[in-house]
Each structure stands twice: as C-alpha cells, then as structure tokens.
Write an enzyme that holds these catalytic residues in place. Structure first.
Site, PDB file in Angstrom:
ATOM      1  N   GLU A 194      50.952  59.064  97.446  1.00 64.91           N
ATOM      2  CA  GLU A 194      51.450  60.369  96.939  1.00 64.91           C
ATOM      3  C   GLU A 194      53.343  60.138  97.327  1.00 64.91           C
ATOM      4  OE1 GLU A 194      50.343  62.377  95.103  1.00 64.91           O
ATOM      5  OE2 GLU A 194      48.337  61.673  95.584  1.00 64.91           O
ATOM      6  N   HIS A 240      45.138  65.285  93.847  1.00 65.48           N
ATOM      7  CA  HIS A 240      46.697  64.704  93.956  1.00 65.48           C
ATOM      8  C   HIS A 240      46.817  64.620  95.456  1.00 65.48           C
ATOM      9  CE1 HIS A 240      48.123  64.885  89.713  1.00 65.48           C
ATOM     10  NE2 HIS A 240      47.345  66.073  89.695  1.00 65.48           N
ATOM     11  N   ASP A 258      45.663  54.762  96.707  1.00 70.64           N
ATOM     12  CA  ASP A 258      46.730  55.719  95.932  1.00 70.64           C
ATOM     13  C   ASP A 258      47.812  56.133  96.845  1.00 70.64           C
ATOM     14  OD1 ASP A 258      46.930  57.533  93.410  1.00 70.64           O
ATOM     15  OD2 ASP A 258      46.872  58.917  95.085  1.00 70.64           O
ATOM     16  N   ASP A 290      42.016  60.835  95.891  1.00 72.77           N
ATOM     17  CA  ASP A 290      42.235  60.223  94.495  1.00 72.77           C
ATOM     18  C   ASP A 290      41.571  58.846  94.579  1.00 72.77           C
ATOM     19  OD1 ASP A 290      43.247  62.510  93.853  1.00 72.77           O
ATOM     20  OD2 ASP A 290      45.063  61.827  93.260  1.00 72.77           O
TER      21      ASP A 290
END
Length: 567
Positions: free
Chosen positions: A27, A166, A25, A171
């Site tokens: 960000e 998040h 994942d 995640d």
C-alpha cells in the site's frame, strides 16, 4: 519402497511443486514510485501449495497520506506515526523473500516501488524472477470467463478464502489463492516447471517456444554454449553454471533483449562444451569469442584487442601507441585515448619528446617547438640535445615499465601540483587524469606480467561442497582444469592435470604472448579469498618499485574526478 515421485525430464529445471513463491502486496501514498512512498508491506511465502511464512508491517512514509488514499486503504497518518521507516523494513523483507520467486498482482507497480526504495537507501536489488498474476490471468482466462482481471474479480472467480480489502496482507493472501488457481489451470496443459510458467507469458514469441527443443540434449553442468546459425556460423557464445537451464531461458519471457530474440530466431542448433568449473568456462568463452567473433556478442567487438605504449626504435625514441606489444611495452589500455593520456603523463614526468618526426642521430636540422621554449623538451630535433643526453629519459621510461624506478610518476605529480598551486586548475585536472591513466595501466600491466612470467603455477579453490577446483596455469594461460569432489584425494588429480596439461611456449612481449584478457580472468580467480597455491615453478612476485604503491593516490584521484564530473 520409496514413494518419491520421479521427476519428468522437463522438470529437471525448477519444478513448480518445489518452487518457493513470496506473494506480496504494497500500500502506498500514491501511484508514482519516485514521488510517493510505501505505507504497508504484506507477504505470504508458499511452497508446494502450503503457507510457510507471513510478513506484515505498516511503514512510516515520512510524509502525509492523502485523504483519497486513506479513503481507499483505511491507513491513516496516526496508524503509521510510530511505524518503522522503509530503510528499517526493507532489509527484513529482502531477507524474507531471498531466493524465492516474487508474485504480485500487477507486479510492475509493486516491484517498481521496491526497486526505487532499494536504490534510494543503498540496498542491492537481487533481481528475482517475478510472476505477475494479472499477465498470467490474461494468458490463461478467456474474456467470457474473466471480463476483469482486477484482484477482487479473480478472488471471487477462484473462491479465495480471503477477500481483498486494499490492505497489504489481506490482498497478498487473496493473491495466493488466485496464483494457485491459475497454476492449476496451466498445469492441466503441461506447464510443470518455473521455466515453462515464464514461457507461458504472452511476450514469448512462437519462434522462441518452437525452438525450446534446442536445449533438450544439453547437460545440467557448467560450461560454454554456442548458438549456431543456418550456415553453421557461431551467432552467440555464453557461459553457464547449468548449461541446460541457462539455454532454456532464451526461449522464455525472461529474455527480453531484442537482439537476442533475433538471434534465437536465426539459430538452428546449440552446441556446448562442458567445463570443470567456472574459470575454465570463462577462459573457453574468451577463446571462442576471439576465434569466431559472433555477431550477437557485444563483447566480441574489439574486446580482445588492446592498446600498448612502446618506445620506437630510433636514435631519439618516442612513445608510440600500438596494437602489438613487444618487450618493454606498457599496458594494456582499453582505449586509444587512455593510452594517449598515459603518454602525456610519461612525457611530463620523463621529458621524452612528444613530436612524431624521425630525428637523425647526426646533424639534426629541425626547428624547436613551443615545448622547448617552456622547458618541456630539450629540442633534439634542432641539435640542442645529444643522443647521450637524451638517453637517461628513455631509460627512465623503461625502468618505470620494468618496476625498477618510480621517479617518472613523482615528477609528473609534481608538475600537476605546480599547476594547481598556480591556479591553473584545468591544466592540473588534465595532468591528474593523464597520470591516473598511467598508474592504472602500469599497476594492472605489472600484475599481469608477473603472472605471465611464471612457467607453471597450480592453484586450488574450494568448490563449495567439500571438494576442490584446480587450475594449471602456464605463462598466464589456462593449460588444464579439473576438480576433485569431496572424498577424492586431491593430489593424484593434481598430478594427472599437470601431466596432461597443454604445452605453452612463452612468446614475445610483456605477457609472453598470452592474451591480456585471459591473464586478467585467471588473475582475478587467483586473487579471490580462499584460493590456495598448490605448487609454483618460481616465486610469484611483483617488482619492488611497482605502481601498486600508488593505488591510494589513484583512489583519491578517481574520487576527485567523480566529484568534478558534470551531472
């Protein structure tokens, strides 16, 4: 007694229980891969349901993080101030994920950022198989069971041990539990391999799924495959290191090309030819493409036809662009335009005429053209130049093609520099491009001809497992191919291959009748690091005055052309 579980026939591809997944994942500072940047990467490597490694780091995006993004992720500018930049993090992540199947929730977003970062910082994107848990969930779960496919909703549905917040690693951990839950669901309906998992994505047409049985009888071996249509016509030809695995991919979501999906709909059978190694497969593919010209192979369209420059047979020979070469022809050229460009350089460097009229040996009565007026032609058409005076120009072209003299190249280069010194830059650029076309084709043609001139050559390459791959080459054609696995004495295998090799009779032309593409494929295989010559009927040499000495100039010319090319 062994307790190993026997693999089913379908699992001989890539069983899910032995597949390594890297669930990751990102960000970011926003939603655009082009305009925004990565702030955090988190990844979990799993295999057989077990976690085997984790990867997590903050990333300095090189710009401020918008307040609305800080409110969502909790990642502040202060947190990433001393973090490594993406060009430092990217190689470490690519190494962590090497060889694995990438998994992400809404993978298009995350993979898009990674691909953009690779392109921006000069890293090769390895094009891994990618599984999107959003797409898989929409295929597996009903609307009643999962009204939303958001990660938080699916994590709750599958009782994930980590709550998505998040943040990249958290995640990714939650996505691992979601992936395992989805794999349990598809496993209950018979999806046991990675190929079957990819086949389960909605983009796969029913016709693709139905025809998957066409690959059932193919071997797990290197070779060539042929898709056949309703009238037994060959629709498509390809090569593979594993025939069964490669052909199965045409019936999964990994095949997204519209034309090939259309081809699969038409196909009624897949034939195969098992080969000893990759070189034999590539050569057989070329021969099959030339023989059948399959409608769905892009490279079967005029790919095997080349252009050549040859001197006409008349009192005052000129250069002619032809399809069929003869002894002394220069080439091969990939296009008619490239051949014409090279002809321009030859005319500039040799003085050979550029007009197409046929000039009689005696009493020519033509009118000189402008080239005569500027000193670029001796005007044999008007009788200003005799056949004996013209002959040295013809010989300079023949000597250049034979690798005996390079003065034509030097004179063409001198004319180009003269134009540049006079600030006729467009004329100089045209001269440069014409000379580059000539040098490029001359160098390649001389290397191909030197190989095609050898009656018999036997070469070997390591097969990567302790054995050897062998090729018997006769006049530029592959006459036999075989291998000696580890532990097998190689020379008896070589003797058997030579004894059973195809008889090749030398033909006409600079390549002795061999197709230029086949000679080129073999030449690349022979020139790779690690190839060894076992025996050769005569020394493999190139002419002393070959165009190879002009390769540094060609590299500089190509660089100059790329710098001046628009866009």
């Amino acid at each position: 007694m062994s307790t190993d579980t026997q693999l089913s026939f379908d699992e001989l591809g890539t069983p899910l229980r032995t597949t390594t997944f890297v669930v990751f994942d990102l960000e970011t500072t926003g939603g655009s891969a082009d305009a925004d940047a990565i702030t955090e990467i988190g990844a979990v490597k799993v295999c057989g349901g077990e976690v085997v490694g984790e990867f997590a780091t903050l990333v300095d995006p090189g710009r401020g993080i918008p307040p609305e993004i800080v409110a969502i992720t909790g990642i502040t500018n202060a947190m990433v101030y001393q973090a490594p930049k993406i060009d430092e993090v990217l190689p470490a992540f690519l190494e962590f994920a090497a060889g694995a199947v990438l998994v992400a929730h809404n993978s298009g977003f995350d993979v898009g950022f990674l691909k953009t970062a690779c392109q921006r910082h000069g890293y090769h994107w390895p094009r891994p198989t990618v599984v999107c848990t959003v797409k898989l969930a929409r295929r597996v779960l009903s609307r009643e069971e999962a009204p939303s496919c958001r990660l938080s909703a699916l994590a709750t549905l599958f009782r994930a041990t980590t709550t998505p917040i998040h943040r990249a690693l958290a995640d990714a951990r939650a996505t691992v539990d979601v992936l395992h839950g989805l794999l349990e669901r598809v496993g209950s309906i018979g999806v046991q391999s990675l190929e079957e998992l990819m086949d389960f994505i909605p983009e796969v047409t029913p016709e693709q799924r139905r025809k998957r049985s066409l690959a059932a009888d193919l071997p797990n071996a290197p070779g060539v495959y042929l898709f056949r249509g309703p009238s037994e016509e060959v629709l498509y030809v390809g090569t593979a290191s594993d025939l069964r695995r490669r052909v199965r991919q045409y019936f999964t979501a990994s095949e997204t090309r519209r034309r090939l999906r259309e081809m699969v709909n038409l196909a009624i059978r897949v034939d195969s030819v098992t080969c000893a190694h990759a070189l034999e497969a590539e050569v057989r593919e070329l021969r099959l493409l030339a023989a059948h010209k399959p409608a769905y192979n892009r490279k079967s369209r005029n790919k095997h036809e080349a252009w050549w420059l040859t001197l006409t047979d008349e009192a005052f020979p000129r250069l002619s662009v032809v399809r069929t070469p003869r002894d002394g022809s220069l080439g091969p050229f990939r296009s008619h335009r490239s051949a014409e460009n090279a002809a321009g350089a030859l005319q500039s460097g040799s003085g050979i005429r550029s007009c197409s009229q046929r000039i009689p040996a005696r009493s020519p009565n033509g009118t000189p053209c402008v080239l005569f007026e500027i000193g670029r032609c001796g005007a044999p058409c008007a009788g200003h130049q005799s056949a004996d005076e013209y002959h040295p120009m013809v010989e300079s072209v023949r000597s250049l093609a034979a690798g005996q003299r390079l003065d034509v190249l030097w004179r063409a280069a001198s004319r180009m520099l003269t134009a540049s010194d006079a600030q006729h830059y467009e004329q100089a650029a045209t001269g440069r491009d014409e000379l580059a076309s000539l040098v490029r084709a001359l160098d390649r043609g001389q290397r191909l001809a030197s190989l095609a001139g050898i009656t018999e050559l036997v070469a070997a390459r390591p097969d990567g497992t302790g054995g050897w791959d062998f090729a018997v080459v006769r006049h530029g054609r592959l006459a036999a191919a075989g291998s000696a696995p580890r532990g097998v004495r190689p020379m008896p295998v070589v003797d058997m291959l030579v004894a059973s090799a195809e008889t090749v009779i030398a033909g006409d032309g600079p390549l002795f009748g061999a197709p230029h593409e086949e000679v080129g494929v073999i030449l690349r295989w022979l020139e790779r690091d690690g190839t060894r010559m076992v025996q050769c009927s005569s020394p493999w040499t190139v002419p002393a005055a070959s165009a190879a000495s002009w390769r540094p100039w060609l590299d500089r010319a190509e660089s100059a052309r790329s710098l001046t090319r628009p866009g």
